[in-house]
Design an enzyme around this catalytic site. Structure first.
Site, PDB file in Angstrom:
ATOM      1  N   ASP A 276      41.184  36.948  30.204  1.00  0.00           N
ATOM      2  CA  ASP A 276      42.118  36.508  29.165  1.00  0.00           C
ATOM      3  C   ASP A 276      41.459  36.784  27.813  1.00  0.00           C
ATOM      4  O   ASP A 276      40.352  36.310  27.555  1.00  0.00           O
ATOM      5  CB  ASP A 276      42.400  35.010  29.332  1.00  0.00           C
ATOM      6  CG  ASP A 276      43.519  34.508  28.445  1.00  0.00           C
ATOM      7  OD1 ASP A 276      43.517  34.845  27.240  1.00  0.00           O
ATOM      8  OD2 ASP A 276      44.384  33.761  28.935  1.00  0.00           O
TER       9      ASP A 276
ATOM     10  N   HIS B 208      45.135  38.112  32.096  1.00  0.00           N
ATOM     11  CA  HIS B 208      45.841  36.830  32.125  1.00  0.00           C
ATOM     12  C   HIS B 208      46.347  36.532  30.719  1.00  0.00           C
ATOM     13  O   HIS B 208      45.731  36.925  29.728  1.00  0.00           O
ATOM     14  CB  HIS B 208      44.863  35.738  32.579  1.00  0.00           C
ATOM     15  CG  HIS B 208      45.411  34.343  32.501  1.00  0.00           C
ATOM     16  ND1 HIS B 208      45.166  33.492  31.441  1.00  0.00           N
ATOM     17  CD2 HIS B 208      46.181  33.645  33.368  1.00  0.00           C
ATOM     18  CE1 HIS B 208      45.751  32.331  31.666  1.00  0.00           C
ATOM     19  NE2 HIS B 208      46.375  32.396  32.817  1.00  0.00           N
TER      20      HIS B 208
ATOM     21  N   ASP C 202      50.282  32.654  43.125  1.00  0.00           N
ATOM     22  CA  ASP C 202      49.138  32.105  42.395  1.00  0.00           C
ATOM     23  C   ASP C 202      48.916  30.676  42.876  1.00  0.00           C
ATOM     24  O   ASP C 202      49.794  29.823  42.745  1.00  0.00           O
ATOM     25  CB  ASP C 202      49.432  32.116  40.897  1.00  0.00           C
ATOM     26  CG  ASP C 202      48.282  31.584  40.050  1.00  0.00           C
ATOM     27  OD1 ASP C 202      47.242  31.205  40.618  1.00  0.00           O
ATOM     28  OD2 ASP C 202      48.440  31.546  38.817  1.00  0.00           O
TER      29      ASP C 202
ATOM     30  N   GLU D 227      40.650  34.615  35.507  1.00  0.00           N
ATOM     31  CA  GLU D 227      41.095  33.974  34.269  1.00  0.00           C
ATOM     32  C   GLU D 227      40.134  32.871  33.842  1.00  0.00           C
ATOM     33  O   GLU D 227      40.145  32.447  32.688  1.00  0.00           O
ATOM     34  CB  GLU D 227      42.510  33.411  34.411  1.00  0.00           C
ATOM     35  CG  GLU D 227      42.623  32.206  35.327  1.00  0.00           C
ATOM     36  CD  GLU D 227      44.048  31.722  35.471  1.00  0.00           C
ATOM     37  OE1 GLU D 227      44.362  30.642  34.935  1.00  0.00           O
ATOM     38  OE2 GLU D 227      44.855  32.419  36.117  1.00  0.00           O
TER      39      GLU D 227
ATOM     40  N   LYS E  86      54.131  30.054  41.877  1.00  0.00           N
ATOM     41  CA  LYS E  86      53.057  29.140  42.215  1.00  0.00           C
ATOM     42  C   LYS E  86      53.153  28.702  43.671  1.00  0.00           C
ATOM     43  O   LYS E  86      54.250  28.492  44.206  1.00  0.00           O
ATOM     44  CB  LYS E  86      53.118  27.899  41.305  1.00  0.00           C
ATOM     45  CG  LYS E  86      52.923  28.213  39.837  1.00  0.00           C
ATOM     46  CD  LYS E  86      51.526  28.722  39.555  1.00  0.00           C
ATOM     47  CE  LYS E  86      51.310  28.983  38.083  1.00  0.00           C
ATOM     48  NZ  LYS E  86      49.938  29.406  37.781  1.00  0.00           N
TER      49      LYS E  86
ATOM     50  N   GLU F 237      51.483  39.741  31.691  1.00  0.00           N
ATOM     51  CA  GLU F 237      51.940  38.437  32.143  1.00  0.00           C
ATOM     52  C   GLU F 237      52.789  37.803  31.043  1.00  0.00           C
ATOM     53  O   GLU F 237      52.320  37.606  29.919  1.00  0.00           O
ATOM     54  CB  GLU F 237      50.761  37.528  32.486  1.00  0.00           C
ATOM     55  CG  GLU F 237      51.210  36.161  32.951  1.00  0.00           C
ATOM     56  CD  GLU F 237      50.102  35.342  33.586  1.00  0.00           C
ATOM     57  OE1 GLU F 237      50.419  34.387  34.318  1.00  0.00           O
ATOM     58  OE2 GLU F 237      48.918  35.660  33.351  1.00  0.00           O
TER      59      GLU F 237
ATOM     60  N   GLU G 289      46.667  35.413  43.842  1.00  0.00           N
ATOM     61  CA  GLU G 289      45.851  35.079  42.669  1.00  0.00           C
ATOM     62  C   GLU G 289      45.107  33.758  42.851  1.00  0.00           C
ATOM     63  O   GLU G 289      45.686  32.767  43.298  1.00  0.00           O
ATOM     64  CB  GLU G 289      46.749  35.017  41.434  1.00  0.00           C
ATOM     65  CG  GLU G 289      46.007  34.746  40.142  1.00  0.00           C
ATOM     66  CD  GLU G 289      46.889  34.937  38.924  1.00  0.00           C
ATOM     67  OE1 GLU G 289      46.689  34.215  37.929  1.00  0.00           O
ATOM     68  OE2 GLU G 289      47.783  35.812  38.960  1.00  0.00           O
TER      69      GLU G 289
END
Length: 379
Positions: free
Chosen positions: A272, A299, A197, A249, A168, A332, A223
């Site tokens: 997702d 995702h 991300d 996502e 992150k 993931e 991301e």
């Protein structure tokens, strides 16, 4: 075969070590809406909905349940179209589609169990018997040790055998983000893939500036650099950066992905299965992406059921063929402690040295542990 009931189970578990991301939400609990679909032949299917669990439960019970009871589970896409048209006037995206996703996944699970085949055999067959997992983690926990904790966690994943990690960023200080990324890259070395991300926290200029600064650290993808609504902005960011840009996502259905894919606003789309419309709809999204040369890397976030559905979907996705070396889609594998992911299935999906075997048992390939479901059930 006919559906006799649709039951929603809201599960919740406490997060022992709260964490956050650029969105600023402090995760203190993990919750999920699990969908149980029963039939008159004694076959039960399981699905999962992404997002606020009680909202999903309410939508299913008030809008969908009565329309699914009495239907043939093998008419899975007929049911999908009926439910979608039921809410088309007010629910083209978001929670209504997430709720529909859980039902769709459960119907595919029923079909697989009925014919004694895993879902991937029903949607085209297995391109692979195992998938490479990437570890999603490196959230923000100790604000006084943001760089140190990221390095320690990344090294731990590398030692477990993961060959790809997603971290992150989006701390409000681009220099700190960059320092954190640099430290992680140096710690894990050049041979482990590293993605970042930002949970759509940047403006277009901020994303481009930081993206260019990160390129020297060999980033696999950037991301959700900007807000998911800003498709024009995604085009700008994607064109400006040499690294791949990923997102999706927070997009829903084939219509939500249509313009993103056709304009190549992203290099990688990440639908997702528990949010974008279930297995039925994600197949269509992946087909569109393939036709436009856009990679599809789903995702995944949630319980063992959502993880199993994602693995089945990925097993049936073809490789992306750049030059002579195909690139299989990765799984993931979110790494924050989550008993709903780790214990809800009697034989949970696990990674060994960064590899996950594709389940060959019928349907989603897992069996729900009813004792665990009851242990974490709150509604």
């Amino acid at each position: 075969m006919k559906v006799t009931d649709v039951i929603c189970h809201v599960l919740q578990s406490k997060v022992e070590q709260p964490f956050t991301s650029a969105r600023g939400w402090l995760y203190t609990t993990r919750a999920s809406c699990i969908v149980e679909v029963r039939t008159d032949e004694g076959i039960t299917g399981w699905g999962e909905c992404y997002g606020p669990a009680m909202v999903n439960k309410t939508i299913i019970e008030t809008q969908y349940r009565a329309r699914v009871i009495g239907r043939d589970p093998f008419d899975v896409e007929v049911v999908w179209e009926d439910l979608y048209n039921r809410i088309k006037d007010y629910g083209l995206t978001g929670m209504t589609i997430a709720a529909l996703s859980g039902i769709d996944i459960a119907l595919w699970d029923i079909i697989g169990r009925a014919v004694r085949k895993p879902v991937h055999k029903l949607i085209g067959g297995a391109h692979r018997t195992e998938v490479q997992a990437y570890a999603t983690g490196l959230y923000f926990i100790d604000m006084d040790r943001l760089v140190e904790e990221a390095v320690e966690e990344a090294v731990e994943y590398a030692e477990q055998g993961f060959r790809a990690i997603k971290m992150k960023i989006g701390l409000g200080d681009p220099k700190l983000d960059l320092r954190r990324v640099k430290a992680v890259r140096e710690a894990i070395g050049p041979d482990i893939k590293l993605a970042v991300d930002s949970n759509h926290c940047f403006t277009v200029p901020q994303a481009i500036r930081l993206g260019r600064a990160m390129e020297e650290h060999d980033i696999l993808w950037f991301e959700e650099p900007i807000s998911p609504e800003d498709h024009d902005g995604y085009v700008e960011v994607t064109r400006a950066l040499d690294m791949a840009v990923a997102g999706g996502e927070n997009d829903f259905t084939r219509w939500g992905f249509r313009d993103v894919i056709a304009r190549k606003a992203m290099d990688i789309v990440q639908p997702d299965v528990c949010a974008a419309g279930g297995i039925s709809e994600c197949r269509k999204i992946a087909a569109m992406a393939s036709a436009h040369g856009v990679e599809c890397v789903p995702h995944a976030w949630g319980s063992a059921i959502g993880l199993a559905a994602t693995v089945q979907f990925i097993a049936a996705l073809p490789d992306m063929p750049p030059a002579f070396r195909p690139m299989p889609p990765m799984l993931e594998f979110e790494q924050t402690p989550n008993p709903l992911r780790d214990h809800l299935a009697r034989e949970p999906i696990v990674q060994r040295n960064g590899i996950v075997r594709v389940p060959e048992a019928p349907g989603l390939g897992i069996e729900v542990d009813m004792a665990i479901l009851e242990q974490y059930k709150v509604a």
